[in-house]
Each structure stands twice: as C-alpha cells, then as structure tokens.
Scaffold this motif. Structure first.
Motif, mmCIF file in Angstrom:
data_model
loop_
_atom_site.group_PDB
_atom_site.id
_atom_site.type_symbol
_atom_site.label_atom_id
_atom_site.label_comp_id
_atom_site.label_asym_id
_atom_site.label_seq_id
_atom_site.Cartn_x
_atom_site.Cartn_y
_atom_site.Cartn_z
ATOM 1 N N HIS A 137 0.704 -1.209 -0.128
ATOM 2 C CA HIS A 137 0.070 0.068 0.006
ATOM 3 C C HIS A 137 0.873 1.118 0.001
ATOM 4 O O HIS A 137 1.726 1.355 0.922
ATOM 5 C CB HIS A 137 -0.905 0.180 1.273
ATOM 6 C CG HIS A 137 -1.917 -1.131 1.297
ATOM 7 N ND1 HIS A 137 -2.912 -0.868 0.535
ATOM 8 C CD2 HIS A 137 -2.051 -2.417 1.818
ATOM 9 C CE1 HIS A 137 -3.798 -2.170 0.475
ATOM 10 N NE2 HIS A 137 -3.074 -2.830 1.295
ATOM 11 N N SER A 155 -2.848 5.934 0.048
ATOM 12 C CA SER A 155 -3.667 5.217 -0.637
ATOM 13 C C SER A 155 -4.738 4.987 0.439
ATOM 14 O O SER A 155 -4.572 5.177 1.584
ATOM 15 C CB SER A 155 -3.149 4.193 -1.099
ATOM 16 O OG SER A 155 -2.651 3.133 -0.121
ATOM 17 N N ASN A 156 -5.794 4.147 0.005
ATOM 18 C CA ASN A 156 -6.963 3.904 0.931
ATOM 19 C C ASN A 156 -6.408 2.959 2.096
ATOM 20 O O ASN A 156 -6.653 3.092 3.155
ATOM 21 C CB ASN A 156 -8.132 3.264 0.042
ATOM 22 C CG ASN A 156 -9.095 4.444 -0.286
ATOM 23 O OD1 ASN A 156 -8.992 5.403 0.025
ATOM 24 N ND2 ASN A 156 -9.785 4.279 -1.282
#
Lengths: 352, 145, 418
Positions: free
Chosen positions: C291, C295-296
């Motif tokens: 990730h 980012s989410n």
C-alpha cells in the motif's frame, strides 16, 4: 462516685477497692518498664475483642478459610480494619510480653515472694507464642501454609515424643484441612481459656504482692505512687497511645493476604516464620549436621528445651540472688541470650 | 482562686470524658457496621451463585467470576445447565458461547469446545474444567468437584 | 475300522507335542532368528532391534515380510525362492514391499481397523513418490522416515516420526546441501522453522498442538503446497483468521496477484510471533509492502493500528491503576477479572485485523475501552476509600492524644493537691 456507691450498697466491693489502693508503685529511672504488663493486658483485650469479631465471618476449613478472610477484608464493612488490628495487636502483644519478661528478668523481680507470678508469666509468654503459631495458619495462605509445614517439621525432631506431637498437631501425616481445624480449636478455644485463667492469677498475685524493686535499690527509700488512681491513670495515658499506635500500623501497613495455599505447589522461595520465631529458625539453619552424638537439630531443640525449663525455674536456679548477692551471673547470661536472639533475628532477615 | 481551680477542673473533666466518649463511639460505630451482613454472600472457592434463572434463557450463556477466574454458565438449547472454566486452555483467553454452532469457542485462535468441555477443534491442548450446576429457587449455583 | 482308530491315535500322540509348542508361540521354530543372532553384529543388530518393532509386537515374524521358510535349518531351503524368499528389497522397491500389506484393507483390518491403507497411493502422488517412480534412488522411501527393523508406532515418543521428532527426521535430508544439490531447492527450511513460532512451540516447549513439517506439507503425500492452497493449510488451526481473511477485500487481490494468502505477511517456514508493529504505517509495518502512502489501504492500516494502540493504552492504564490500588492494600480481585475481559477484547481486535475493516475493529476496541474505563473507575473508588480510611484514622488519633493530654492534666492536678 455516685455509681460506685450504688454498687457498694449491693455488693461487698470494699476488699477489691482496698486491694487496688493498697499497692504502691516505686518511682525511679527504670519506672517506664512497669507499663509493659499493662500494655500487654490492653493488647490481649484487643485480641479477644477483635478475635471474636473475626469469628463472626471466619470459616475454619481449607476450602473456605482463605476466601472467608478475603471476604472479611473486601466485602465486610470495616473488616479490613478488624483483621489488620488483630494482626498488628498480636505483633505488639508479643513484643510487649518479651519486653515485660526481660525487664522483669533483669530487675530480678522473680525472687521471693514472686516465684509463682514469674512462672505464670512464662506460661503466658509460651501461650502467646502458641497463639502466634496457630493464628498464622488460619488465613490459609501460601506463606503461612509452608511456614506451618516447616514449623511442625521441626517439632518432629524432638526425641521420643516429637513425631507424636507432630501428628497430633497436624491431625495426620501432612498439613491439611485437619491441621487447620486443630489450630483453629487451639487458637479460639483452648488457648484463650488458659490465658484468661493465667492472666487473672497473674494479676491477683501482683495486686497482693505489690510492685517489686530491683535488688540494687532495695535499701534506698524510694518515692512511691499509689497504684490507684495515680498509676492507673498513667496506665490509661499509655493505653491511649498504644491504641493509637495499633491503629496507625493497622491502617498504614495492612497485612497482605497473599495467594491461597496450594498443598501441591512447590515450596515458594523465602519461607520464613513470624519474627518472634526467627531466632530459633535461624539457629536451626546455622547448625552443623551433627553435634556430639546428636543430630544438629535435636541438639538445638534440647538446648532450647533446657533454656525454656531454666526460664521457668529461674527463681530457684538463681541461688546468688536467693543468698542476697547483689549480682547474679544469670543476669549476664540473660544479656548474652538477649543479644544472641537479636543478632540471629537480624541475621535471619538479612539472609532471606 | 477557687473559681479558677473549679474552671480548670471542669475543663479537664469535660476533655477526658468527651474524648473518652468520642473514642468509644469511634469504636462502636465500625463494629456495628462490621456486624451488618454485607450485600454479597461469602464467596467460596467451592460454590458461587452464577446467575438468576431469568438471566440465561435457553441457548445463551453468561460469564461470571468464580474465585478469581472467569467461568461460563451455559443454558443449552436442550434446556440443560452447564458450567465450565472460561479460561481457554490454549493461551488463557476467555472463551464464549457460540449460539449458532452450539459450541464454546475462543476468539483468540478459534479453539472450539463441545458442550461437554472437550476440545472439538483448534489448538487447545486440554478440555475445559467442568463445574457442577445446581438450581436453588431462582438461582443457579455453580460448584467445584 | 480298528486300523483307522489306531492310525488316529498314533497321529495324535505324534502331533501332541507340536500342538503344545504351537500354542506357546515362542517355541515356534524360527531359523532366521537362530542364525541372524549369531551374525547380528555384521547385520546392524537386526534381531535386537526387532524387540521393540511394532510388527514383531503384533506377532509377525521375519518371513511375513521377507518370505522363506523359518522352520528349516537348511539355509538352502529356508532362503529358497521356491519358499517365497525375497530377502532385502531394493531401495526404490521398498514402497511396494510395504504396500503388499499396508495397502490391503483386508489384511490390515484385524491388526488395526483404523489404520489407513492409502499411504502407498498417496506416496505415489508425492514429490518423493513421483521421483521414485522415475528411478531416482535418492528420494525418501518408507524406511527413510519410519526406519526398517525396529519400527515404532507413530505415537511412540521414540519414533523418528513422532510429531516432535518429525522435523529433525525431515531435516536429515532436506537440510543437507550436498544431498539436495540435484533438486535445486533451499535447505534452510528447518533452520527457519526452528526459530519460528511453530518450531519453538513444538521443539522447545513440547506443545504437540503446534504443527510439524507434515502438518502443512502432508506426510506420505508430501509436496510443496501451491500458492492458492496456503490459506487452507493455515486454516486447519487458524480458522477464524482465515474466515475473516476470506471475507476481506484482500482475498480477491491475493488471488488475482497469484500470491499465497497468509504467507505474504507471515512468511512460511520462518513464521514469527505477531506484533502490533506489523500493522500500520510505521517501521516494520507489512502493509507498506503493497500500500502506497496516502492510498486507501494506507489510511485503513493507520486507522486499525490506531484503534488497537488506543485500547492497548487504555488496558495498560487500567492495569497500572489496579496494581497501584493493590499496592496500597486494596483488594481488586473483581477488577482483575474485568481486566482479563479487556485483554481478551484486545486479542480479539488483533484477530479481527484479518478482516481489514477499520469499523469492525473500532467496535471491538470501543467495547474493550468501556470495560477498561470501568476498571479504572473501580481503582479510583478504591483509592478514594483508602484516603477516607486515613482521614478517619487521624480523627481517632487526635481524640486519643487529647485523651492522653486530659489524663496528664488530671494527674498533675491530683498530685499537686496532695
């Protein structure tokens, strides 16, 4: 004293009043030690009182003893205070009796005509040590369980009858539920009865015979105080302060309960008896395996037995005082023993 | 002169008696409180009131303290009462009742025990210790051994 | 008629001693043992080893595996192929050799109806079996793991394949770089396993619940698990975590990327004890492997770690409060039980990380925080009570001192008068 008059008209209390007023207390430097008998009496009273209160909730079997003490400490209102006072008052009682005994010994107050007063006193000390030993087990926590195991193990070392006494005390081969029941019976029934009787005899003797003066001061004319009311009022001051001390200790240093005894657990580290047994415990630890023909432990028990008997019969053993000598070698022996006891006690605490 | 002595005498008497009474009441008060039975029953290592009947309808469970450790009381779907130590034998997490599967499960490593305490699956090395259950009026009493 | 009767009588008298002998069993003649005992030393102590062999224990003898006629003292007869003598099987024939009995349910049933009889067919599917069929004389056969003479039951702690001994048995070949050279696979699995959480549990702590090599790779069917099966392998024990994972968005992503489920974060042989540092965005956080910052996933990871740290802090505060209350002599045993509950919820929250859903974790940590708050409150109450006790004490002490002072004044007054 209106209320006294009311009683006077109904009961013949004059002889008692006369007995109280008859006694005179000599006034001199070591006068302070005269208070320790009174302090012991007060503390014994506190013990009886707080002990009865504890009995209201205590349950003397291995499955519930620890829980009931925990219950008293957490759930019963002021239960923590009652237990704490009972424990601290016990410590102070034994300390006070030791001071009382040694001061009496060094002042040689055991000499004629107070031989029996002395003997009842020695019995009272031994009973109080018995109180301490039996009472220590009652909360059924880890420390007391193993201390009792070790303590009763030592008793088995007494030649001939040791094993029998051990079995009777333990109520079997091992320390267990049966031991707790027996210690409980001794602690709350037999010992209190004996102590109450002996204390009464002890007090009546003292009132009849009056206070003793050390041999060194016997020929001097000392200022005296009437026991009633002057000395008893001073007693009251000391009692107030003693009670205060008990309360401060009880609130600031509540005795911990620790973990519940587990008979199958390995003996935990640092098992030690109460402080007043420490000198004996340390002596046994320091002994070599064998002394002459005896096992070290047996030899120590023999010496302690002789010392105990000697203490009891000191009024007759001290032939020097009986002959009116100003100094007795036994007094010096007493100092040696006292210093030894203090030294081994300190050593015991340093080692553990 | 006489008045001064009288005044002082009264003061001392009042002081002594007053203090004595104060101490007496400070002794009596805790004792009266001590003698009042507490709300809680004497907790025994061997027996404890786990719950009221109404607290555990069928196919539910309740965690309750037993001694110093949690225990679990289960009212099974087949209307039986069962009690076990709630300490998972794997890593000492507290177990819970899984209503859907009718098993005791531990959320930590998904140890599953049957309603007899035996391990069904997962890492627990030993079964849960089972306790005895007795009903007394509307109370459920759990005891050891 | 008379003759027939006499004939039977004679036969009976002749046979009677042998019948008695046969009944005693041990008296049955076994020329194999008689001879091999004498040459046992050159043979590696075969006869001695057989004393604790499971086959000997159930009453089988040499000839039941090796054939031949143990009733004959003549070596030519005893070891003649006509009498079915096979002798020692060739190494690559050992599986078939054992399978004669072990793959025959009818034969095995009387000895142990629960013993599987599929070992040989499984073996044929294993990496070992396939290579053995191709004539590779190096790969493991039955005796490589079970031994030959002196085979113990699997649950015998002295058996080389007893769970605790199995990893070492596998490592005899698999950790030997020289031996494994031809296969081009790593040889550090055992070293890694030994230091991993499973190895420590099984080898050091003796916890037989912990997996050995065969728990994941299979025993007779041993081979390398394919990527997609790793989740199933771990789920044998870690069901909950696997269920959570399977329902999470990660499942799809791992499948698409053709990477194993659990091993991406937890490794395979060197599985370390999990720590909170593995989660989140800090140093040591595994999430960052995939990730990207901001980012989410990055934010979710950060949030999940935050919830767990928050509850961890609350639990440790609550514990400190309890310890402090206990230190001043208050009993906190009820709070201790509650504290255990909070710790359980913390563990649960950590498990639910595998759902990779911050709201789910938040609801668990919230519950935990309520419990921890309650504990803290109880500790506070205990402390307040402790203060009240001391205040009460000093009031009592004040009165006692006043009483002593009053008595002192009283005595002075009395003694002045007289």
């Amino acid at each position: 004293m209106a209320s006294l008059d009311w009683i006077r008209k109904r009961f013949p209390i004059e002889p008692f009043e006369k007995l109280l007023r008859k006694k005179e207390v000599p006034v001199y430097r070591s006068n302070l030690f005269y208070y320790f008998g009174g302090i012991s009496l007060l503390l014994f009273g506190i013990q009886v009182f707080s002990g009865i209160l504890l009995l209201f909730y205590y349950s003397p079997h291995a499955g519930g003893a620890y829980e009931s003490v925990r219950f008293i400490m957490n759930k019963v209102q002021f239960g923590w205070l009652i237990r704490s006072v009972h424990v601290w008052s016990a410590h102070l009682l034994i300390a006070s009796i030791f001071i009382h005994l040694f001061s009496t010994f060094f002042m040689r107050a055991y000499r004629f005509p107070r031989e029996f007063t002395w003997m009842t006193g020695v019995f009272l000390l031994m009973l109080c040590l018995g109180f301490g030993f039996t009472g220590y087990l009652l909360p059924w926590n880890e420390l007391s369980f193993f201390a009792t195991k070790v303590g009763t193990e030592i008793i088995a070392g007494v030649p001939a009858i040791g094993k029998f006494i051990q079995t009777v005390l333990r109520g079997g081969e091992e320390v267990g539920d049966a031991t707790l029941g027996r210690f409980f019976a001794l602690h709350v029934a037999l010992f209190p009865m004996m102590v109450t009787g002996l204390v009464l005899i002890h007090l009546i003797f003292i009132q009849f015979q009056g206070m003793s003066t050390p041999p060194a001061l016997e020929n001097k004319t000392l200022k005296t105080l009437p026991f009633f009311p002057n000395f008893i009022l001073r007693d009251c001051i000391v009692w107030s302060l003693t009670l205060g001390l008990v309360l401060v200790l009880a609130v600031y240093c509540p005795p911990p309960l620790g973990a519940k005894a587990d008979p199958f657990a390995p003996t935990p580290q640092g098992i030690r008896p109460e402080w007043y047994f420490m000198w004996m415990f340390q002596t046994l630890k320091m002994l070599p395996g064998h002394i002459l023909a005896l096992e070290g432990e047996q030899a120590a028990l023999l010496v302690m037995g002789i010392l105990g008997a000697g203490l009891l019969f000191i009024p007759w053993l001290d032939i020097w005082t009986r002959r009116g000598k100003r100094y007795s070698p036994l007094t010096y022996l007493g100092w040696v023993i006292l210093i030894y006891m203090i030294f081994t006690t300190i050593l015991g605490y340093l080692h553990s | 002169m006489l008045n001064r002595v009288m005044g002082r005498l009264d003061f001392i008497r009042i002081l002594v008696r007053g203090c004595f009474l104060a101490i007496l009441s400070m002794t009596v008060y805790p004792i009266l409180r001590y003698l009042t039975p507490p709300k809680f029953r004497l907790p025994r290592d061997v027996s404890v009131t786990a719950a009221k009947l109404s607290e555990v309808p069928p196919n539910t469970a309740k965690i309750f303290p037993f001694g110093s450790k949690p225990a679990i009381l289960i009212h099974t779907a087949s209307d039986e009462y069962k009690a076990f130590s709630a300490v998972c034998t794997h890593l000492n997490c507290t177990v819970q009742y899984d209503q859907k599967a009718s098993v005791i499960m531990c959320a930590c490593h998904n140890g599953r025990y049957g309603l007899d305490g035996r391990v069904i699956s997962g890492p627990p090395p030993r079964p849960l210790e089972e306790y005895k259950v007795a009903l007394r009026r509307d109370e459920i009493i759990v005891s050891k051994g | 008629m008379k003759i027939t009767y006499g004939y039977f009588l004679a036969l009976f008298i002749l046979l009677a001693p042998t019948m008695v002998l046969a009944e005693n069993g041990e008296q049955k003649k076994n020329s194999c043992v008689e001879c091999h005992k004498l040459i046992d030393d050159e043979n590696g102590g075969v006869v001695g080893l057989m004393a604790h062999d499971v086959h000997a224990q159930v009453g089988l003898s040499c000839a039941d595996c090796h054939g031949g006629d143990p009733s004959s003292d003549d070596i030519e007869v005893a070891k003649s192929p006509q009498k079915g003598f096979i002798g020692a099987p060739k190494r690559n024939e050992i599986p078939q050799f054992c399978a004669r009995c072990h793959a025959d349910p009818n034969y095995m049933r009387p000895f142990n109806p629960n013993l599987p009889t599929d070992q040989f067919s499984k073996y044929q599917t294993s990496e070992h079996g396939k290579r053995n069929a191709q004539g590779d004389d190096h790969v493991a056969v039955c005796s490589s793991c079970h031994g030959a003479h002196g085979i113990r039951r699997v649950n015998d702690p002295l058996s080389p394949i007893f769970k605790r001994n199995a990893p070492l048995t596998c490592s005899k070949c698999h950790s030997d770089p020289e031996y494994m050279k031809a296969y081009g696979i790593p040889t550090d699995q055992f070293e890694k396993y030994k230091k991993g959480v499973h190895g420590i549990l099984l080898l050091e702590k003796g916890n037989l619940g912990a997996p050995a090599c065969h728990s994941c790779h299979g025993s007779h069917e041993a081979s390398r698990p394919v990527e997609t099966s790793v989740g199933n392998v771990c789920a044998q024990c870690h069901t909950l975590n696997r269920d959570l994972f399977a329902a999470s968005p990660h499942k799809k992503a791992h499948d698409q990327m053709k990477v194993p489920e659990c091993a991406v974060c937890h490794e395979n042989h060197f599985i370390q004890k999990t720590s909170d540092d593995m989660l989140g965005t800090g140093p040591g956080a595994i999430c960052l492997k995939c990730h990207k910052q901001d980012s989410n996933g990055y934010h979710s990871a950060k949030a999940m770690r935050g919830f767990i740290e928050d509850l961890k802090g609350q639990v440790s505060q609550a514990e400190t409060a309890v310890v402090q209350a206990e230190h001043i002599g208050m009993d906190m045993s009820d709070s201790r039980v509650e504290l255990d509950q909070a710790v359980t919820l913390l563990t649960k929250a950590r498990s639910y990380v595998h759902s990779f859903s911050p709201p789910k974790i938040e609801s668990i940590t919230k519950e935990g925080k309520t419990v921890a708050d309650h504990v803290k409150q109880a500790a506070k109450t205990a402390r307040a009570q402790w203060v009240t006790r001391r205040k009460g004490l000093w009031v009592a002490i004040l009165f006692l001192i006043l009483l002593a002072a009053g008595l002192f004044l009283d005595i002075r007054r009395r003694e002045k008068k007289s």
